[in-house]
Design a protein around this motif. Structure first.
Motif, PDB file in Angstrom:
ATOM      1  N   PHE A 191    -105.743  74.727  47.712  1.00 23.50           N
ATOM      2  CA  PHE A 191    -105.427  74.538  46.299  1.00 23.50           C
ATOM      3  C   PHE A 191    -105.785  73.084  46.003  1.00 23.50           C
ATOM      4  CE2 PHE A 191    -102.626  77.724  48.004  1.00 23.50           C
ATOM      5  CZ  PHE A 191    -102.471  78.676  47.013  1.00 23.50           C
ATOM      6  N   THR A 192    -106.889  72.858  45.291  1.00 24.80           N
ATOM      7  CA  THR A 192    -107.363  71.506  45.020  1.00 24.80           C
ATOM      8  C   THR A 192    -107.186  71.200  43.536  1.00 24.80           C
ATOM      9  OG1 THR A 192    -109.028  71.777  46.755  1.00 24.80           O
ATOM     10  CG2 THR A 192    -109.320  69.926  45.235  1.00 24.80           C
ATOM     11  N   GLU A 193    -106.449  70.140  43.247  1.00 21.88           N
ATOM     12  CA  GLU A 193    -106.193  69.752  41.869  1.00 21.88           C
ATOM     13  C   GLU A 193    -107.524  69.558  41.145  1.00 21.88           C
ATOM     14  OE1 GLU A 193    -103.536  66.418  39.563  1.00 21.88           O
ATOM     15  OE2 GLU A 193    -103.306  66.642  41.732  1.00 21.88           O
TER      16      GLU A 193
ATOM     17  N   TYR B 272    -105.455  74.190  39.614  1.00 22.16           N
ATOM     18  CA  TYR B 272    -105.908  74.054  40.994  1.00 22.16           C
ATOM     19  C   TYR B 272    -107.043  75.033  41.268  1.00 22.16           C
ATOM     20  CZ  TYR B 272    -101.622  71.445  41.657  1.00 22.16           C
ATOM     21  OH  TYR B 272    -100.628  70.515  41.550  1.00 22.16           O
TER      22      TYR B 272
ATOM     23  N   LEU C  68     -96.627  73.225  44.212  1.00 22.34           N
ATOM     24  CA  LEU C  68     -97.661  72.567  43.410  1.00 22.34           C
ATOM     25  C   LEU C  68     -97.019  71.971  42.163  1.00 22.34           C
ATOM     26  CD1 LEU C  68    -100.357  75.388  43.657  1.00 22.34           C
ATOM     27  CD2 LEU C  68    -100.197  73.323  45.057  1.00 22.34           C
TER      28      LEU C  68
END
Length: 170
Positions: free
Chosen positions: A28-30, A149, A143
Motif C-alpha cells: 500500500f503506497t501513499e 494508496y 493506514l
C-alpha cells in the motif's frame, strides 16, 4: 590487492543480499506524497485475499475477492453485496456473470486482471478490512484516513522491507 578484491566481493554480496527482490508482498503506497509511505503485508503462500468494506450509502457489507497471478498481477474474482445502486451493478457486462440468490448479489469475473489499483481510505466511520491467510487487517487503523494508496502485489528486497511498515506488527 587480494584484500581489496575480497572486500569488493563481500560488499557486492551484501548489496545483492539487501537489494535483490526476494519477498512477495502486498503493498500500500501513499499516492500523493513527496516521500510516500509504503505499508506491506508479506504474502504467505495463499494468493487469495478479500477486501471487505461497508458501503458508505447503503451501510451494508461488500466483499471483493481477488487472487494474485504468477506474474504478481491482481485478478478480480468476484464481488458480493446486498444492495443495488451506486457503485454496485445489477447486471453483468461481457466477461461477467451476475447472480441473485436470496437477496445476495454476486458478480463474477472471467478474466479481469489489473497491475494495481488505488484504494481510498475514507475519513468516515465505516469498515475497511483486508483479509489474507486467515488474518484480518483493519485498514482504517493501519493506514491514514483521507489518503489514497496504490495497492499491488510485488517482490520486495530486504532494504524495501526495512524502509516500509509491516502491517503484521512485526
Amino acid at each position: 590487492m587480494r584484500k581489496l578484491a575480497v572486500s569488493a566481493a563481500a560488499a557486492g554480496l551484501v548489496a545483492c543480499f539487501l537489494f535483490l527482490p526476494v519477498i512477495d508482498a502486498f503493498t500500500f503506497t501513499e499516492v500523493r506524497a513527496e516521500k510516500p509511505a509504503v505499508h506491506y503485508i508479506p504474502i504467505r503462500g495463499d494468493e487469495e485475499f478479500v477486501i471487505r468494506y461497508t458501503h458508505s450509502i447503503h451501510l451494508s457489507d461488500v466483499l471483493e475477492s481477488y487472487t494474485v497471478t504468477k506474474d504478481r498481477k491482481i485478478r478480480l474474482v468476484k464481488m458480493e453485496y446486498e444492495d443495488l445502486a451506486i457503485g454496485l451493478p445489477g447486471h453483468a457486462e461481457a466477461g461477467e456473470t451476475f447472480t441473485d440468490r436470496n437477496g445476495k448479489y454476486t458478480l463474477e469475473y472471467e478474466d479481469r486482471v489489473l497491475d494495481a489499483f488505488v484504494l481510498y481510505v475514507a475519513d468516515i466511520d465505516t469498515d475497511l478490512e483486508f483479509r489474507h491467510a486467515g488474518r484480518r487487517y483493519d485498514l482504517k487503523q493501519k493506514l491514514e484516513r483521507g489518503k489514497s494508496y496504490r495497492f499491488e502485489a510485488e517482490k520486495l528486497s530486504l532494504f524495501d522491507l526495512m524502509k516500509g511498515m509491516n502491517m503484521n506488527g512485526r
